[in-house]
Design a protein around this motif. Sequence first.
Motif, PDB file in Angstrom:
ATOM      1  N   ALA A   1       0.840  -1.206   0.000  1.00  9.66           N
ATOM      2  CA  ALA A   1       0.000   0.000   0.000  1.00  9.66           C
ATOM      3  C   ALA A   1       0.870   1.249   0.000  1.00  9.66           C
ATOM      4  CB  ALA A   1      -0.942  -0.009   1.205  1.00  9.66           C
ATOM      5  N   ASN A   2       1.951   1.241   0.783  1.00  6.49           N
ATOM      6  CA  ASN A   2       2.870   2.391   0.815  1.00  6.49           C
ATOM      7  C   ASN A   2       3.452   2.676  -0.558  1.00  6.49           C
ATOM      8  OD1 ASN A   2       4.384   1.658   4.076  1.00  6.49           O
ATOM      9  ND2 ASN A   2       2.531   2.784   3.603  1.00  6.49           N
ATOM     10  N   THR A   3       3.712   1.636  -1.327  1.00  2.05           N
ATOM     11  CA  THR A   3       4.272   1.819  -2.666  1.00  2.05           C
ATOM     12  C   THR A   3       3.251   2.488  -3.583  1.00  2.05           C
ATOM     13  OG1 THR A   3       5.739  -0.046  -2.346  1.00  2.05           O
ATOM     14  CG2 THR A   3       5.319   0.605  -4.622  1.00  2.05           C
ATOM     15  N   TYR A   4       1.999   2.066  -3.498  1.00  2.00           N
ATOM     16  CA  TYR A   4       0.941   2.745  -4.246  1.00  2.00           C
ATOM     17  C   TYR A   4       0.831   4.199  -3.781  1.00  2.00           C
ATOM     18  CZ  TYR A   4      -1.110  -1.403  -6.496  1.00  2.00           C
ATOM     19  OH  TYR A   4      -1.350  -2.505  -7.285  1.00  2.00           O
ATOM     20  N   GLU A   5       0.894   4.426  -2.460  1.00  2.00           N
ATOM     21  CA  GLU A   5       0.783   5.780  -1.926  1.00  2.00           C
ATOM     22  C   GLU A   5       1.911   6.668  -2.461  1.00  2.00           C
ATOM     23  OE1 GLU A   5      -1.286   4.673   2.379  1.00  2.00           O
ATOM     24  OE2 GLU A   5       0.900   4.604   2.176  1.00  2.00           O
ATOM     25  N   TYR A   6       3.124   6.134  -2.476  1.00  2.00           N
ATOM     26  CA  TYR A   6       4.276   6.916  -2.918  1.00  2.00           C
ATOM     27  C   TYR A   6       4.212   7.218  -4.415  1.00  2.00           C
ATOM     28  CZ  TYR A   6       9.046   8.299  -4.026  1.00  2.00           C
ATOM     29  OH  TYR A   6      10.133   8.983  -4.486  1.00  2.00           O
TER      30      TYR A   6
ATOM     31  N   LYS B   1       0.192  14.047  -7.156  1.00  2.00           N
ATOM     32  CA  LYS B   1       0.629  15.217  -6.380  1.00  2.00           C
ATOM     33  C   LYS B   1      -0.176  15.418  -5.099  1.00  2.00           C
ATOM     34  CE  LYS B   1       3.551  16.568  -9.608  1.00  2.00           C
ATOM     35  NZ  LYS B   1       4.594  15.590  -9.780  1.00  2.00           N
ATOM     36  N   LYS B   2      -0.605  14.307  -4.498  1.00  2.00           N
ATOM     37  CA  LYS B   2      -1.267  14.381  -3.196  1.00  2.00           C
ATOM     38  C   LYS B   2      -0.174  14.420  -2.142  1.00  2.00           C
ATOM     39  CE  LYS B   2      -5.327  11.814  -4.712  1.00  2.00           C
ATOM     40  NZ  LYS B   2      -6.342  12.831  -4.562  1.00  2.00           N
ATOM     41  N   ASN B   3      -0.540  14.709  -0.965  1.00  2.00           N
ATOM     42  CA  ASN B   3       0.423  14.706   0.129  1.00  2.00           C
ATOM     43  C   ASN B   3      -0.078  13.731   1.187  1.00  2.00           C
ATOM     44  OD1 ASN B   3       2.660  15.385   1.609  1.00  2.00           O
ATOM     45  ND2 ASN B   3       1.731  17.226   2.489  1.00  2.00           N
ATOM     46  N   LEU B   4      -0.217  12.463   0.774  1.00  2.00           N
ATOM     47  CA  LEU B   4      -0.734  11.454   1.684  1.00  2.00           C
ATOM     48  C   LEU B   4       0.293  11.075   2.730  1.00  2.00           C
ATOM     49  CD1 LEU B   4      -2.555   8.693  -0.417  1.00  2.00           C
ATOM     50  CD2 LEU B   4      -3.553  10.487   0.959  1.00  2.00           C
ATOM     51  N   LYS B   5      -0.192  10.864   3.930  1.00  2.00           N
ATOM     52  CA  LYS B   5       0.640  10.300   4.993  1.00  2.00           C
ATOM     53  C   LYS B   5       0.655   8.786   4.742  1.00  2.00           C
ATOM     54  CE  LYS B   5       0.732   9.741   9.993  1.00  2.00           C
ATOM     55  NZ  LYS B   5       0.175   8.431  10.296  1.00  2.00           N
ATOM     56  N   TYR B   6       1.828   8.204   4.807  1.00  2.00           N
ATOM     57  CA  TYR B   6       1.953   6.774   4.533  1.00  2.00           C
ATOM     58  C   TYR B   6       1.351   5.959   5.672  1.00  2.00           C
ATOM     59  CZ  TYR B   6       5.036   8.455   0.954  1.00  2.00           C
ATOM     60  OH  TYR B   6       5.540   9.126  -0.123  1.00  2.00           O
ATOM     61  N   ALA B   7       0.685   4.878   5.293  1.00  2.00           N
ATOM     62  CA  ALA B   7       0.104   3.966   6.270  1.00  2.00           C
ATOM     63  C   ALA B   7       1.218   3.381   7.134  1.00  2.00           C
ATOM     64  CB  ALA B   7      -0.658   2.855   5.562  1.00  2.00           C
TER      65      ALA B   7
ATOM     66  N   ASP C   1      -0.841   0.741  12.679  1.00  2.00           N
ATOM     67  CA  ASP C   1      -2.222   1.192  12.524  1.00  2.00           C
ATOM     68  C   ASP C   1      -3.081   0.166  11.797  1.00  2.00           C
ATOM     69  OD1 ASP C   1      -1.558   3.576  13.762  1.00  2.00           O
ATOM     70  OD2 ASP C   1      -1.222   4.634  11.870  1.00  2.00           O
ATOM     71  N   ASN C   2      -2.475  -0.923  11.370  1.00  2.00           N
ATOM     72  CA  ASN C   2      -3.171  -1.962  10.608  1.00  2.00           C
ATOM     73  C   ASN C   2      -2.912  -3.302  11.281  1.00  2.00           C
ATOM     74  OD1 ASN C   2      -4.188  -0.566   7.979  1.00  2.00           O
ATOM     75  ND2 ASN C   2      -2.161   0.271   8.405  1.00  2.00           N
ATOM     76  N   LEU C   3      -3.668  -3.569  12.324  1.00  2.00           N
ATOM     77  CA  LEU C   3      -3.418  -4.756  13.146  1.00  2.00           C
ATOM     78  C   LEU C   3      -4.048  -6.020  12.592  1.00  2.00           C
ATOM     79  CD1 LEU C   3      -3.832  -3.181  16.702  1.00  2.00           C
ATOM     80  CD2 LEU C   3      -1.711  -3.650  15.440  1.00  2.00           C
ATOM     81  N   THR C   4      -5.146  -5.871  11.848  1.00  2.00           N
ATOM     82  CA  THR C   4      -5.888  -7.038  11.368  1.00  2.00           C
ATOM     83  C   THR C   4      -6.017  -7.001   9.841  1.00  2.00           C
ATOM     84  OG1 THR C   4      -8.047  -5.957  11.406  1.00  2.00           O
ATOM     85  CG2 THR C   4      -7.288  -6.971  13.493  1.00  2.00           C
ATOM     86  N   ILE C   5      -6.431  -8.111   9.283  1.00  2.00           N
ATOM     87  CA  ILE C   5      -6.665  -8.150   7.840  1.00  2.00           C
ATOM     88  C   ILE C   5      -7.786  -7.176   7.469  1.00  2.00           C
ATOM     89  CG2 ILE C   5      -8.177 -10.175   7.958  1.00  2.00           C
ATOM     90  CD1 ILE C   5      -5.803  -9.136   5.049  1.00  2.00           C
TER      91      ILE C   5
ATOM     92  N   LEU D   1      -9.392  -2.209   4.510  1.00  2.00           N
ATOM     93  CA  LEU D   1      -9.810  -0.805   4.482  1.00  2.00           C
ATOM     94  C   LEU D   1      -8.717   0.080   3.907  1.00  2.00           C
ATOM     95  CD1 LEU D   1     -11.676  -0.515   7.912  1.00  2.00           C
ATOM     96  CD2 LEU D   1     -12.691  -0.553   5.609  1.00  2.00           C
ATOM     97  N   LEU D   2      -7.473  -0.217   4.220  1.00  2.00           N
ATOM     98  CA  LEU D   2      -6.350   0.528   3.658  1.00  2.00           C
ATOM     99  C   LEU D   2      -6.361   0.434   2.133  1.00  2.00           C
ATOM    100  CD1 LEU D   2      -3.636   2.037   3.752  1.00  2.00           C
ATOM    101  CD2 LEU D   2      -2.546  -0.181   4.266  1.00  2.00           C
ATOM    102  N   PHE D   3      -6.573  -0.765   1.614  1.00  2.00           N
ATOM    103  CA  PHE D   3      -6.583  -0.942   0.165  1.00  2.00           C
ATOM    104  C   PHE D   3      -7.829  -0.357  -0.488  1.00  2.00           C
ATOM    105  CE2 PHE D   3      -2.890  -3.510   0.806  1.00  2.00           C
ATOM    106  CZ  PHE D   3      -2.192  -3.348  -0.379  1.00  2.00           C
ATOM    107  N   ASP D   4      -8.910  -0.198   0.284  1.00  2.00           N
ATOM    108  CA  ASP D   4     -10.059   0.530  -0.263  1.00  2.00           C
ATOM    109  C   ASP D   4      -9.639   1.956  -0.612  1.00  2.00           C
ATOM    110  OD1 ASP D   4     -11.736  -1.674   0.006  1.00  2.00           O
ATOM    111  OD2 ASP D   4     -12.705  -0.931   1.841  1.00  2.00           O
ATOM    112  N   SER D   5      -8.802   2.567   0.225  1.00  2.00           N
ATOM    113  CA  SER D   5      -8.325   3.929  -0.075  1.00  2.00           C
ATOM    114  C   SER D   5      -7.353   3.912  -1.247  1.00  2.00           C
ATOM    115  CB  SER D   5      -7.710   4.586   1.162  1.00  2.00           C
ATOM    116  OG  SER D   5      -6.499   3.971   1.522  1.00  2.00           O
ATOM    117  N   VAL D   6      -6.526   2.874  -1.341  1.00  3.23           N
ATOM    118  CA  VAL D   6      -5.629   2.737  -2.497  1.00  3.23           C
ATOM    119  C   VAL D   6      -6.463   2.663  -3.779  1.00  3.23           C
ATOM    120  CG1 VAL D   6      -4.014   1.158  -3.666  1.00  3.23           C
ATOM    121  CG2 VAL D   6      -3.727   1.670  -1.216  1.00  3.23           C
TER     122      VAL D   6
END
Length: 160
Positions: A56-61, A69-75, A79-83, A88-93
Amino acid sequence: MSEQYSTYVKEQYEYVKGSRNVLFEYCKTISPEDFINQNTSFGRGGSMRNLLVHIANTYEYWIANLALKKNLKYAEYEDNLTIQDVILLFDSVDLFMEEFILEMDLSDREIVYKIQGNKNSASPLKFFSHVITHEYHHKGQILSLSRHLGYIPVDTDIMR
């Protein structure tokens, strides 16, 4: 971008999401302890959770921050303890990937970026190809890691 070309890119990302969802369903069968268990033989934090967050961080970057040109804070891993958190993280991706696919001219426009201080540029198609092949690389590591933990991996290939 031609309409047909855009259709192919959208379709390819749908294949990626389908394969990812197979992996997510499989990860739901992994114990919570094993999901976050870190193995030093595997890079990027060495747990299934950490590898997924790294993807997910790679998609974010590459897509959100460099291409859009967003300024997203990396996951963060913690903050992601469970599947379910990872899903939900990938829903944002998926949301910014949809924006990227709709807004970027994948055939003409070059995106400028820096790696280790060196300025480069690449087409949006190259960015797209980079993030999805990166995902598949780490998906293989996740399945291998699960095998090391005693699970029987599922087939997450697009052709299954």
